[in-house]
Write an enzyme that holds these catalytic residues in place. Sequence first.
Site, mmCIF file in Angstrom:
data_model
loop_
_atom_site.group_PDB
_atom_site.id
_atom_site.type_symbol
_atom_site.label_atom_id
_atom_site.label_comp_id
_atom_site.label_asym_id
_atom_site.label_seq_id
_atom_site.Cartn_x
_atom_site.Cartn_y
_atom_site.Cartn_z
ATOM 1 N N GLU A 131 77.942 35.695 43.802
ATOM 2 C CA GLU A 131 76.620 36.327 43.652
ATOM 3 C C GLU A 131 75.688 35.908 44.794
ATOM 4 O O GLU A 131 74.881 36.703 45.274
ATOM 5 C CB GLU A 131 76.019 35.951 42.300
ATOM 6 C CG GLU A 131 76.813 36.573 41.157
ATOM 7 C CD GLU A 131 76.313 36.142 39.805
ATOM 8 O OE1 GLU A 131 76.402 34.936 39.498
ATOM 9 O OE2 GLU A 131 75.822 36.997 39.052
ATOM 10 N N GLY B 24 78.773 32.374 40.591
ATOM 11 C CA GLY B 24 77.475 32.299 41.286
ATOM 12 C C GLY B 24 77.632 32.221 42.798
ATOM 13 O O GLY B 24 76.718 32.599 43.532
#
Length: 260
Positions: free
Chosen positions: A114, A111
Site C-alpha cells: 500500500e 501495508g
Amino acid sequence: MPSYETITVEKRNAVAVLTINRPDKLNALNKLVHRESVTALDELRRDKSIRVLVFTGAGEKSFVAGADISEFQEQTPVSQRDLFHEKTLFNSIDTFPKPVIAMINGFCLGGGNELALACDLRVCSENAKFSQPEINLGLIPGGGGTQRLARLIGEGRAMEIMLTGDMIDAQTAFKFGLVNHVYPLAELEEKTMELANKIADKAPIALQLAKEAVKFASRSNLDEGLRREVDLFALCFSTEDKQEGVSAFLEKRKAVFKGK
Ligand code: COA
C-alpha cells in the site's frame, strides 16, 4: 534533519532516500515508522533542494513486510480508526508535492504494498514479492490497497490478490503494471537513482502539476479531468521555468530549471 530511530534519510544532491530501517523485522511498519516518516516527509516537502524522493527498505530481503502484526493485538476498532484518520503515511506520500519512487528490494506485502501504491513510480528487484496477505489474518487492506490496487491493475487482478493473499513475483507484477521496471538486485539502486536524477533535472513546478493532473485522472470523470489539465497547463505559463525551457530549446542548449 532530526535523527530517527526507525528510518534514515539521506540527501544525494536533489534526491532524498528515505529508508525504513527495521531489517530484523523485515521493515514492518509500526506506529513509530509511521510517525517518523510523516515527520520526515513534512521536512522534505519544504526543502527546496530536494526534488525527488525515493522510498526503500533496509537490507536485501525486504522492502516492507506489511503492518507490524504485533501491534494488532492491542488495537481496538476505535484506536485503529483514529490511527488511520490521523495524517497517515499513505496520505502524506499521496499528497507529497514532488515525485516519489518506491525502490522495492524484496518483500512488498500488505501495508508495504500500500505504501508502494501511494508512490508515483515503482521499481523493483528480481527477488521482489508482492501480496496483500491481510485476508490470512481475518482482515482487509486498510491503507488504500483496495482502492489504489484496483485502479492501477484492474479489478479482476486486484480481487484475486486480495481474496487469496497469495504472493506474486516481480515479473508478474511487471506484467500487471504494478511496477514500472524490474532489475537484478545488484543494479536496483543504480537504476533507480538514474531514474530519480533524470526526473530531478526537470522543472519542479511542472513536475508537481503533472503529478496533480495524472492523479486526478483516477479521481474524476473525463470532462472534469480535461478541464483541470487545461488549468494546470495554463498555470505553467506563469513560471520562469517555462520561459527557460522554451528559450533553451530555441537556443539549442540544455535548460536549467530553478523551480520558479
Ligand atoms: N509484522 C511484525 N513482524 C514481522 C512482520 C510483520 N508484518 N513480518 C515479518 N516480521 C518479523 C518476524 O516475526 C520475524 O521476527 P523474529 O525474528 O523476532 O521472530 C522477522 O520479522 C523475520 O521474519 P520471518 O517470518 O522469520 O522471515 P521468513 O523469511 O521466514 O518469512 C515472510 C518472511 C514475509 C513470509 C513472513 O515474515 C511473513 O509472512 N510476514 C508477515 C507478512 C504479512 O502478513 N504482512 C501483512 C500484515 S497486515
